[in-house]
Design an enzyme around this catalytic site. Structure first.
Site, PDB file in Angstrom:
ATOM      1  N   ASP A 180       0.918  -1.132   0.000  1.00 42.59           N
ATOM      2  CA  ASP A 180       0.000   0.000   0.000  1.00 42.59           C
ATOM      3  C   ASP A 180       0.958   1.182   0.000  1.00 42.59           C
ATOM      4  O   ASP A 180       1.633   1.429   1.000  1.00 42.59           O
ATOM      5  CB  ASP A 180      -0.872   0.013   1.264  1.00 42.59           C
ATOM      6  CG  ASP A 180      -1.827   1.195   1.254  1.00 42.59           C
ATOM      7  OD1 ASP A 180      -1.371   2.316   0.943  1.00 42.59           O
ATOM      8  OD2 ASP A 180      -3.014   1.012   1.551  1.00 42.59           O
ATOM      9  N   HIS A 181       1.064   1.869  -1.115  1.00 39.25           N
ATOM     10  CA  HIS A 181       2.197   2.794  -1.235  1.00 39.25           C
ATOM     11  C   HIS A 181       2.118   3.961  -0.251  1.00 39.25           C
ATOM     12  O   HIS A 181       3.117   4.626  -0.008  1.00 39.25           O
ATOM     13  CB  HIS A 181       2.402   3.254  -2.684  1.00 39.25           C
ATOM     14  CG  HIS A 181       1.472   4.316  -3.165  1.00 39.25           C
ATOM     15  ND1 HIS A 181       0.172   4.071  -3.507  1.00 39.25           N
ATOM     16  CD2 HIS A 181       1.662   5.637  -3.380  1.00 39.25           C
ATOM     17  CE1 HIS A 181      -0.384   5.193  -3.902  1.00 39.25           C
ATOM     18  NE2 HIS A 181       0.492   6.173  -3.836  1.00 39.25           N
ATOM     19  N   HIS A 243      -5.555   3.174   1.425  1.00 35.08           N
ATOM     20  CA  HIS A 243      -4.636   4.246   1.827  1.00 35.08           C
ATOM     21  C   HIS A 243      -5.093   4.960   3.106  1.00 35.08           C
ATOM     22  O   HIS A 243      -4.330   5.117   4.053  1.00 35.08           O
ATOM     23  CB  HIS A 243      -4.487   5.279   0.708  1.00 35.08           C
ATOM     24  CG  HIS A 243      -4.027   4.688  -0.600  1.00 35.08           C
ATOM     25  ND1 HIS A 243      -3.185   3.605  -0.668  1.00 35.08           N
ATOM     26  CD2 HIS A 243      -4.281   5.044  -1.890  1.00 35.08           C
ATOM     27  CE1 HIS A 243      -2.950   3.325  -1.945  1.00 35.08           C
ATOM     28  NE2 HIS A 243      -3.606   4.174  -2.705  1.00 35.08           N
TER      29      HIS A 243
HETATM   30  C1  BG6 Z   1      -3.599   4.994  -6.273  1.00 40.58           C
HETATM   31  C2  BG6 Z   1      -4.974   5.171  -6.847  1.00 40.58           C
HETATM   32  O1  BG6 Z   1      -3.571   3.908  -5.394  1.00 40.58           O
HETATM   33  O2  BG6 Z   1      -3.229   6.169  -5.578  1.00 40.58           O
HETATM   34  C3  BG6 Z   1      -5.038   6.389  -7.740  1.00 40.58           C
HETATM   35  O3  BG6 Z   1      -5.346   4.001  -7.565  1.00 40.58           O
HETATM   36  C4  BG6 Z   1      -4.510   7.604  -7.034  1.00 40.58           C
HETATM   37  O4  BG6 Z   1      -6.359   6.617  -8.187  1.00 40.58           O
HETATM   38  C5  BG6 Z   1      -3.164   7.303  -6.385  1.00 40.58           C
HETATM   39  O5  BG6 Z   1      -4.389   8.641  -7.972  1.00 40.58           O
HETATM   40  C6  BG6 Z   1      -2.701   8.455  -5.521  1.00 40.58           C
HETATM   41  O6  BG6 Z   1      -1.384   8.257  -5.128  1.00 40.58           O
HETATM   42  P1  BG6 Z   1      -0.469   9.482  -4.722  1.00 40.58           P
HETATM   43  O7  BG6 Z   1       0.805   8.855  -4.279  1.00 40.58           O
HETATM   44  O8  BG6 Z   1      -0.334  10.326  -5.942  1.00 40.58           O
HETATM   45  O9  BG6 Z   1      -1.195  10.198  -3.626  1.00 40.58           O
END
Ligand code: BG6
Length: 484
Positions: A180-181, A243
């Site tokens: 989960d980044h 997230h």
């Molecule tokens: C992803 C979603 O997990 O996270 C995207 O699938 C979203 O829809 C993205 O744009 C957002 O990531 P970050 O790192 O740009 O906040």
């Protein structure tokens, strides 16, 4: 610790995730000398192409190549890249990949070989790929084997369990790294330090001091061609269930026994288990419509006509434990809003029987992005000969305070953790299970599995969200202050 003789195989190497995130992160690690010595990166995908073409694609998202240092590093990085074309379902393709891996390993000095498989792939092929990798490309005894996978992990509790159990037949929990980044983001990692390395924070971190908490995700663009994927999942599965819930769990868990991965994850699971499924009445759904020359969600050609998929959602969660009983946690996320911003906003209670009248509440804001910051809205005496309380801020904006530090990319941090075998910032199977339990009933309602599908309210592209939002937040006790 990093292991020499490591090969990283990026499956789905010509796809969007690999190009935008995985390969640039690998380059970032390479450039900062964080990859293991003699590490090789193998791209794997269906598209037939030669090395030159793969090099071109793999590096198409690398920024700053006009800098000679970056461009030199990129030339060196390309030497570590190779490419193999193959399918995802058939064993033969993977036997071919295995042959390629063996050829690389034949050049290693020692016999040990370690393999990391990064699945930058759609979930439809997770299971055959997990199986084929295990059966055909598993590093011989003594070496390390790890598989990295990324959401969507199913669509609800049952489908997630099915997916998890199928992958588990081939890969142990210890070998599996579920990304989960958001867990790789600097300010999310900072939560542990803020909470557990400061007496001043710890002392007021509960229902006695806190009135309400908002965790907010805002993006200023719509689905823009990604409507096919998005419409099937919706904003709750895209952002809230993973997230924002991850952020919530770190924000609210008890202090782990230690910094070790299982101790941290035990506490996260425990607090998530204290959250009942979300109620419909605690939910506000929205969908953006065209405004100021920008297309509405339904104008996106990749979106099915008349879709009622929410592109905005606010939901309130309740934690039934002694620390948090009665405190509303509002998770909200939306596409096509007025700005890009992800933040946690903790609003404290009113000062009781204060001697000062009409003062703003304290708020602690942790801005995850952009421009990482922690700031505390507080009251201070207005300078001068009169005693009057005015709202002001204690401000820890990272780019002002830590001028020489570079904030790592989330994917860099996570890939490095996976290379080191540290699971702290990856999602454990039981964590995922409980996350789905919290969201599945509301998702089934939205999907029309328990009656007619609810209609989201509309909001204009580029706005703050549905006009109903202020009343929604107000219902949970949020008071708008007048501090900046
Ligand atoms: C992803 C979603 O997990 O996270 C995207 O699938 C979203 O829809 C993205 O744009 C957002 O990531 P970050 O790192 O740009 O906040």
């Amino acid at each position: 610790e990093l292991k020499d003789n490591t090969i990283i195989v990026v499956l789905g190497a010509s796809g969007d995730l690999a190009k935008k995130k995985t390969l640039p992160a690998l380059f970032g690690l390479f450039r900062q000398k964080f990859l293991p010595r003699d590490c090789k990166i193998v791209g794997y995908a269906r598209t037939k192409m030669d090395k030159a073409e793969f090099d071109k694609r793999a590096t198409s998202y690398i920024k700053g190549t006009e800098d000679p240092e970056v461009s030199k590093a990129l030339d060196d990085f390309k030497k570590a890249l190779t490419y193999v074309a193959g399918g995802y379902e058939d064993a033969e393709s993977f036997q071919n990949l295995e042959k390629h891996l063996k050829e690389i390993e034949a050049n290693y000095q020692s016999k040990e070989c370690n393999r990391i498989f990064y699945l930058a792939l759609p979930p439809t092929v997770f299971i055959p790929v997990a199986k084929n990798l295990k059966e055909n490309c598993y590093a011989p005894k003594g070496g390390i084997n790890r598989i990295i996978i990324e959401k969507p992990f199913g669509k609800d509790l049952d489908s997630a369990r099915e997916l998890l159990n199928s992958v588990k037949q081939y890969w142990t929990e210890d070998e599996t790294f579920r990304i989960d980044h958001y867990l790789g983001k600097e300010m999310v990692k900072n939560l542990l330090v803020l909470r557990f390395a400061n007496v001043a924070m710890g002392a007021c971190w509960d229902k006695n001091s806190i009135s309400n908490v908002q965790i907010t995700f805002k993006e200023p663009f719509g689905t823009e061609g990604r409507g096919g994927y998005f419409d099937e999942f919706g904003i709750i599965r895209d952002i809230l269930q993973n997230h924002l819930l991850q952020v919530l769990s770190i924000l609210t868990m008890e202090r782990p026994v230690s910094f070790a991965a299982e101790d941290i994850r035990d506490e996260k699971v425990k607090v998530l288990r204290s959250i009942p499924p979300i109620e419909r009445s605690d939910t506000l759904l929205g969908q953006y419509v065209s405004a100021n020359g920008k297309p509405g969600y339904l104008d996106d050609e990749t979106v099915p006509p008349n879709s009622v998929c929410p592109t905005f959602a606010a939901t309130t969660l309740w934690i039934h434990n002694p620390r948090w009983e009665g405190v509303p946690f509002i998770l909200k996320a939306g596409k096509a809003l007025n700005e890009a911003k992800v933040e946690v906003r903790i609003q404290f209670k009113d000062v009781t029987q204060g001697i000062f009248k009409d003062i703003a509440r304290n708020e602690l804001v942790i801005r995850i992005q952009p421009s990482e910051a922690v700031y505390l809205k507080m009251n201070a005496k207005s300078p001068g000969l009169y005693t009057r309380a005015i709202p002001t801020e204690m401000d820890l904006t990272y780019k002002r305070r830590f001028t020489d530090s570079k904030i790592p990319e989330a994917y860099e941090a996570l890939i490095l953790d996976a290379l080191r075998g540290d699971h702290s910032n990856f999602v454990r199977h039981d964590e995922l299970d409980v996350a789905w339990k919290i969201f599945t009933p509301i998702l089934h309602w939205i999907d029309g599995q328990s009656g007619p599908r609810p209609r989201p309210v509309s909001y204009p592209y580029g706005s703050r969200g549905p006009k109903e939002l202020d009343a929604f937040i107000g219902k949970y006790g949020y008071k708008r202050g007048d501090a900046a």
